[in-house]
Design a protein around this motif. Structure first.
Motif, PDB file in Angstrom:
ATOM      1  N   VAL A 113       8.433   5.638   2.624  1.00 39.28           N
ATOM      2  CA  VAL A 113       8.453   4.587   1.549  1.00 39.28           C
ATOM      3  C   VAL A 113       9.556   3.373   2.025  1.00 39.28           C
ATOM      4  CG1 VAL A 113       8.937   4.006  -0.929  1.00 39.28           C
ATOM      5  CG2 VAL A 113       7.547   5.973  -0.156  1.00 39.28           C
ATOM      6  N   ALA A 114      10.612   3.808   2.164  1.00 36.37           N
ATOM      7  CA  ALA A 114      11.855   2.854   2.804  1.00 36.37           C
ATOM      8  C   ALA A 114      11.532   1.956   3.765  1.00 36.37           C
ATOM      9  CB  ALA A 114      13.113   3.696   2.810  1.00 36.37           C
ATOM     10  N   ALA A 115      10.830   2.524   4.806  1.00 35.25           N
ATOM     11  CA  ALA A 115      10.380   1.584   6.159  1.00 35.25           C
ATOM     12  C   ALA A 115       9.132   0.675   5.298  1.00 35.25           C
ATOM     13  CB  ALA A 115       9.692   2.532   6.931  1.00 35.25           C
ATOM     14  N   ALA A 116       8.168   1.024   4.513  1.00 37.43           N
ATOM     15  CA  ALA A 116       7.137   0.338   3.984  1.00 37.43           C
ATOM     16  C   ALA A 116       7.988  -0.969   3.054  1.00 37.43           C
ATOM     17  CB  ALA A 116       6.193   0.821   3.138  1.00 37.43           C
ATOM     18  N   LEU A 117       8.725  -0.383   2.173  1.00 36.38           N
ATOM     19  CA  LEU A 117       9.388  -1.384   1.387  1.00 36.38           C
ATOM     20  C   LEU A 117      10.632  -2.477   1.885  1.00 36.38           C
ATOM     21  CD1 LEU A 117       9.270   0.502  -2.019  1.00 36.38           C
ATOM     22  CD2 LEU A 117       7.891  -1.386  -1.000  1.00 36.38           C
ATOM     23  N   GLY A 118      11.135  -1.842   3.166  1.00 34.13           N
ATOM     24  CA  GLY A 118      12.058  -2.654   3.789  1.00 34.13           C
ATOM     25  C   GLY A 118      13.656  -2.260   3.105  1.00 34.13           C
ATOM     26  N   VAL A 119      13.744  -1.194   2.784  1.00 29.85           N
ATOM     27  CA  VAL A 119      14.899  -0.740   1.888  1.00 29.85           C
ATOM     28  C   VAL A 119      15.571   0.572   2.656  1.00 29.85           C
ATOM     29  CG1 VAL A 119      14.195  -1.823  -0.285  1.00 29.85           C
ATOM     30  CG2 VAL A 119      13.811   0.646   0.156  1.00 29.85           C
ATOM     31  N   PRO A 120      16.703   0.521   2.374  1.00 30.71           N
ATOM     32  CA  PRO A 120      17.459   1.964   2.969  1.00 30.71           C
ATOM     33  C   PRO A 120      16.885   3.028   2.407  1.00 30.71           C
ATOM     34  CG  PRO A 120      19.140   0.384   2.262  1.00 30.71           C
ATOM     35  CD  PRO A 120      17.882  -0.093   1.758  1.00 30.71           C
ATOM     36  N   GLU A 121      16.946   4.244   3.126  1.00 29.17           N
ATOM     37  CA  GLU A 121      16.422   5.388   2.731  1.00 29.17           C
ATOM     38  C   GLU A 121      17.255   6.055   1.584  1.00 29.17           C
ATOM     39  OE1 GLU A 121      15.207   9.883   4.419  1.00 29.17           O
ATOM     40  OE2 GLU A 121      15.937   8.225   5.945  1.00 29.17           O
ATOM     41  N   LEU A 202     -13.432  11.747   0.699  1.00 31.99           N
ATOM     42  CA  LEU A 202     -12.669  10.644  -0.028  1.00 31.99           C
ATOM     43  C   LEU A 202     -12.475   9.653   0.976  1.00 31.99           C
ATOM     44  CD1 LEU A 202     -10.046  13.059  -1.863  1.00 31.99           C
ATOM     45  CD2 LEU A 202     -12.220  12.139  -2.666  1.00 31.99           C
ATOM     46  N   LEU A 203     -12.307   8.297   0.311  1.00 34.70           N
ATOM     47  CA  LEU A 203     -11.806   7.286   1.196  1.00 34.70           C
ATOM     48  C   LEU A 203     -10.383   7.126   0.900  1.00 34.70           C
ATOM     49  CD1 LEU A 203     -14.510   4.590   0.402  1.00 34.70           C
ATOM     50  CD2 LEU A 203     -13.909   5.869   2.671  1.00 34.70           C
ATOM     51  N   THR A 204      -9.513   6.791   1.991  1.00 35.69           N
ATOM     52  CA  THR A 204      -7.980   6.584   1.617  1.00 35.69           C
ATOM     53  C   THR A 204      -7.511   5.126   1.971  1.00 35.69           C
ATOM     54  OG1 THR A 204      -7.467   7.303   3.936  1.00 35.69           O
ATOM     55  CG2 THR A 204      -7.611   9.039   2.341  1.00 35.69           C
ATOM     56  N   MET A 205      -6.800   4.694   1.120  1.00 33.31           N
ATOM     57  CA  MET A 205      -6.231   3.309   1.480  1.00 33.31           C
ATOM     58  C   MET A 205      -4.550   3.407   1.441  1.00 33.31           C
ATOM     59  SD  MET A 205      -5.010   0.261   0.118  1.00 33.31           S
ATOM     60  CE  MET A 205      -6.021  -0.191  -1.338  1.00 33.31           C
ATOM     61  N   GLU A 206      -4.039   2.822   2.313  1.00 29.14           N
ATOM     62  CA  GLU A 206      -2.399   2.601   2.279  1.00 29.14           C
ATOM     63  C   GLU A 206      -2.284   1.081   2.370  1.00 29.14           C
ATOM     64  OE1 GLU A 206       0.006   4.678   4.891  1.00 29.14           O
ATOM     65  OE2 GLU A 206      -0.163   6.583   3.551  1.00 29.14           O
ATOM     66  N   ARG A 207      -1.535   0.395   1.518  1.00 27.34           N
ATOM     67  CA  ARG A 207      -1.402  -1.076   1.388  1.00 27.34           C
ATOM     68  C   ARG A 207       0.203  -1.353   1.188  1.00 27.34           C
ATOM     69  NH1 ARG A 207      -4.651  -4.669  -2.715  1.00 27.34           N
ATOM     70  NH2 ARG A 207      -6.406  -4.325  -1.183  1.00 27.34           N
ATOM     71  N   THR A 208       0.712  -2.166   2.091  1.00 22.70           N
ATOM     72  CA  THR A 208       1.972  -2.770   1.615  1.00 22.70           C
ATOM     73  C   THR A 208       1.672  -4.238   1.299  1.00 22.70           C
ATOM     74  OG1 THR A 208       3.077  -1.362   3.077  1.00 22.70           O
ATOM     75  CG2 THR A 208       4.504  -3.204   2.553  1.00 22.70           C
ATOM     76  N   ARG A 215       9.112 -10.959   1.230  1.00 23.23           N
ATOM     77  CA  ARG A 215       9.591  -9.547   0.664  1.00 23.23           C
ATOM     78  C   ARG A 215       8.543  -8.310   0.461  1.00 23.23           C
ATOM     79  NH1 ARG A 215      12.111  -9.433  -5.295  1.00 23.23           N
ATOM     80  NH2 ARG A 215      10.261 -10.580  -5.670  1.00 23.23           N
ATOM     81  N   ALA A 216       8.555  -7.182   0.622  1.00 22.71           N
ATOM     82  CA  ALA A 216       7.523  -6.337   0.464  1.00 22.71           C
ATOM     83  C   ALA A 216       7.930  -6.010  -1.345  1.00 22.71           C
ATOM     84  CB  ALA A 216       7.901  -4.800   1.142  1.00 22.71           C
ATOM     85  N   VAL A 217       6.650  -6.251  -1.812  1.00 21.13           N
ATOM     86  CA  VAL A 217       6.851  -5.956  -3.191  1.00 21.13           C
ATOM     87  C   VAL A 217       6.168  -4.509  -3.864  1.00 21.13           C
ATOM     88  CG1 VAL A 217       7.232  -8.219  -3.868  1.00 21.13           C
ATOM     89  CG2 VAL A 217       5.027  -7.472  -3.686  1.00 21.13           C
TER      90      VAL A 217
END
Length: 239
Positions: A113-121, A202-208, A215-217
């Motif tokens: 999650v941190a990598a996706a949002l660009g914040v520290p773990e 099932l269909l899966t979807m990941e989105r940033t 900025r990643a929101v």
């Protein structure tokens, strides 16, 4: 029906019925009547009507019930691959969206999650888990992570409207997203939650999602019922 067309009459009829279901003119639970009446009303043969109905039964749009007749189950949501929310897409399709908020809490960001949002773990982020319904029937299980403090909206507001609407209402301009679509079998827990048997597709979807400053929101991880949902692509020839 265009009898001069090379398109088979059963297929023309099935397409017209499918369009009526998708547009809400044939609502879930409504009855089509028996094949004999339909054939007489439309001026078609009974085998033609039977074949058209069977094609929609095979798609999961109709069901034959003993002693009741042929009944509309639901329409399949066809979602375009653009930066829109499931809530808005369902509402635009006349699907009467509703939401159950399962969790709404602050938690430390995992490495993913941190990598996706660009914040520290370990940074605090808002986690929202929801069940999205259409016509009262489960459609998707949605998990979203947002930077802490980005959105001042509790569970009640998230049950009233879509996440992207709330983000925009907070003055944030959504600009672009990176998305991955996949598929897998449902676990027992997912099947129970979505009204599908264990092992159902099932269909899966990941989105940033990013705002107009880059900025990643939002980072979303969603699961959809393949029996009720599909993604639509428009493909262009590269010059």
């Amino acid at each position: 029906m265009d009898r001069s067309s090379p398109v088979p009459l059963y297929y023309q009829l099935s397409q017209q019925l499918e369009a009526a279901i998708e547009q809400g003119r044939l609502a879930p639970g409504s009855l089509l009547g028996n094949e004999i009446d339909l054939a007489a009303r439309l001026g078609l043969s009974r085998p033609t009507v039977r074949q058209a109905i069977q094609s929609l039964v095979d798609k999961g749009l109709l069901i034959r019930r003993r002693g009741v007749g042929t009944q509309v189950l639901h329409s399949q949501v066809k979602r375009p691959l653009e930066l829109s929310s499931l809530y808005d897409d369902l509402e635009a399709a006349g699907q009467q969206p509703a939401t159950r908020v399962l969790r709404h809490e602050t938690r430390p960001a995992t490495a993913r999650v941190a990598a996706a949002l660009g914040v520290p773990e370990g940074t605090d982020v808002l986690f929202v888990e929801r069940l999205r319904l259409a016509h009262g029937e489960p459609m998707a299980h949605l998990c979203n992570h947002l930077p802490a403090g980005l959105l001042d909206a509790g569970p009640d507001r998230l049950e009233e409207t879509g996440l992207y609407r709330l983000i925009r209402a907070a003055g944030i301009t959504l600009h672009s997203a990176r998305q991955t679509v996949g598929a897998r079998a449902a676990t027992a827990e997912e099947g129970a939650r979505l009204g599908e048997p264990e092992g159902a597709p099932l269909l899966t979807m990941e989105r940033t999602t990013y705002d107009d400053t880059g900025r990643a929101v939002e980072f979303g991880s969603h699961v959809y019922r393949a029996s009720r949902y599909s993604f639509e692509f428009q493909l262009l020839v590269r010059p």
